[in-house]
Design an enzyme around this catalytic site. Sequence first.
Site, mmCIF file in Angstrom:
data_model
loop_
_atom_site.group_PDB
_atom_site.id
_atom_site.type_symbol
_atom_site.label_atom_id
_atom_site.label_comp_id
_atom_site.label_asym_id
_atom_site.label_seq_id
_atom_site.Cartn_x
_atom_site.Cartn_y
_atom_site.Cartn_z
ATOM 1 N N GLU A 181 27.203 -16.053 -28.119
ATOM 2 C CA GLU A 181 27.209 -17.412 -28.660
ATOM 3 C C GLU A 181 25.811 -18.003 -28.514
ATOM 4 O O GLU A 181 25.217 -17.928 -27.436
ATOM 5 C CB GLU A 181 28.195 -18.322 -27.922
ATOM 6 C CG GLU A 181 29.647 -18.009 -28.137
ATOM 7 C CD GLU A 181 30.563 -19.022 -27.444
ATOM 8 O OE1 GLU A 181 30.075 -20.124 -27.088
ATOM 9 O OE2 GLU A 181 31.749 -18.703 -27.240
ATOM 10 N N GLU A 240 34.188 -16.973 -21.877
ATOM 11 C CA GLU A 240 33.348 -17.609 -20.859
ATOM 12 C C GLU A 240 34.096 -17.718 -19.526
ATOM 13 O O GLU A 240 34.349 -18.800 -19.006
ATOM 14 C CB GLU A 240 32.862 -18.976 -21.339
ATOM 15 C CG GLU A 240 31.938 -18.888 -22.545
ATOM 16 C CD GLU A 240 31.338 -20.211 -22.968
ATOM 17 O OE1 GLU A 240 30.218 -20.214 -23.513
ATOM 18 O OE2 GLU A 240 31.991 -21.267 -22.764
ATOM 19 N N ARG A 277 33.187 -12.994 -35.738
ATOM 20 C CA ARG A 277 33.981 -13.248 -34.532
ATOM 21 C C ARG A 277 35.026 -14.309 -34.851
ATOM 22 O O ARG A 277 34.726 -15.322 -35.492
ATOM 23 C CB ARG A 277 33.041 -13.718 -33.423
ATOM 24 C CG ARG A 277 33.629 -14.020 -32.061
ATOM 25 C CD ARG A 277 32.456 -14.300 -31.141
ATOM 26 N NE ARG A 277 32.801 -14.591 -29.765
ATOM 27 C CZ ARG A 277 32.712 -15.803 -29.199
ATOM 28 N NH1 ARG A 277 32.340 -16.854 -29.932
ATOM 29 N NH2 ARG A 277 32.994 -15.978 -27.927
#
Length: 349
Positions: A263, A154, A67
């Site tokens: 994450e 997020e 990522r």
Amino acid sequence: MMSAGNMLAFLPILLLSFSCLTSALTYHGADISSLAVLEKQGVHYSDNGQVQSFETILENHGMNAARIRIWTAGDYNLQYGLALAKRVKAAGMTLIIDLHYSDTWADPGKQAIPSGWPTNLDGLNTQIYNYTLNLVQSFSNQGTPIDILQVGNEINNGMLWPVGQTSSAGFHPLSELLHSAINGAKAAGNPKILIHLANGWDWSGLNSWFSGVYVPGALQASQVDIIGVSFYPFYDSGATLNNLESSLTNLANNYGKPIVVAETDWPVSCSGVQLTEPSIPVSTSGQETWTNDIKNVLDGLPNGLGQGIFYWEPGWIGSANLGSSCADNLLVTSSGATRDSINIFSADM
């Protein structure tokens, strides 16, 4: 006693049963965004005493997806991401691009509109469409097409604040912006689209978000391929494995999308912090236990929808706390040597 012939006949069944019990996730990944920044600072990595590129070390230990965050300015701009993507693809990994849609960090506490971008919804819809289209095209043009595109980082309270901030503007502007971004991506390529929220353990928050974000004429559920969540053990007492299991099970049952923990990390050094799973040791073995426990949660989701784990920045020497109050969450030492926990990416993850 079973005859040799019967034993041979029974062997395939045993192997099949074993493979089912040890099913592997589709994605064994990590965010390695800081890698080239660190290398410019003189950081080197080694495995069993041999200096190698970090992506080679990770691939050798079973990692198959990487990522990379992209900012609209600063250290992690498009050119930086393009260069690092070449290395990810050369290592044979799935390429995940994490678009922050900001000049700097974007997370639940900050989602600033990039400098020079419009500050009204119509203008931002056009801007995010064109920006995403051009970015996806840039990766394709250099022969490193994006496999998974994360539209926003997020985004629990939206993005491109205040225009797309859900707490003040509701969900409709955010839904339009995500719709525009995804349409731009699909005009230039065919990456899988990932929506990423923090606090994967918080079912109420996830359900509220997905209940509100799909709006007629804007974002549709059919445009989303993967749901990603963050799950950390140090920010909130509710972030337990039991809550994660309950939350993600509900998410799978209610929304039917593949799910990844986009994450996570666990410390090898931490004092004065109440971790949410105190039975797991603060050590390399604890890192292995933590990620394996998350894998078990994902393995148990309905319809095989649990699909991957991405460890956040395992090699970020110089920022070993990784944004937490723990001193060190890395999978390497301060000198760049791999720890035993580098094996979390092995094929049975």
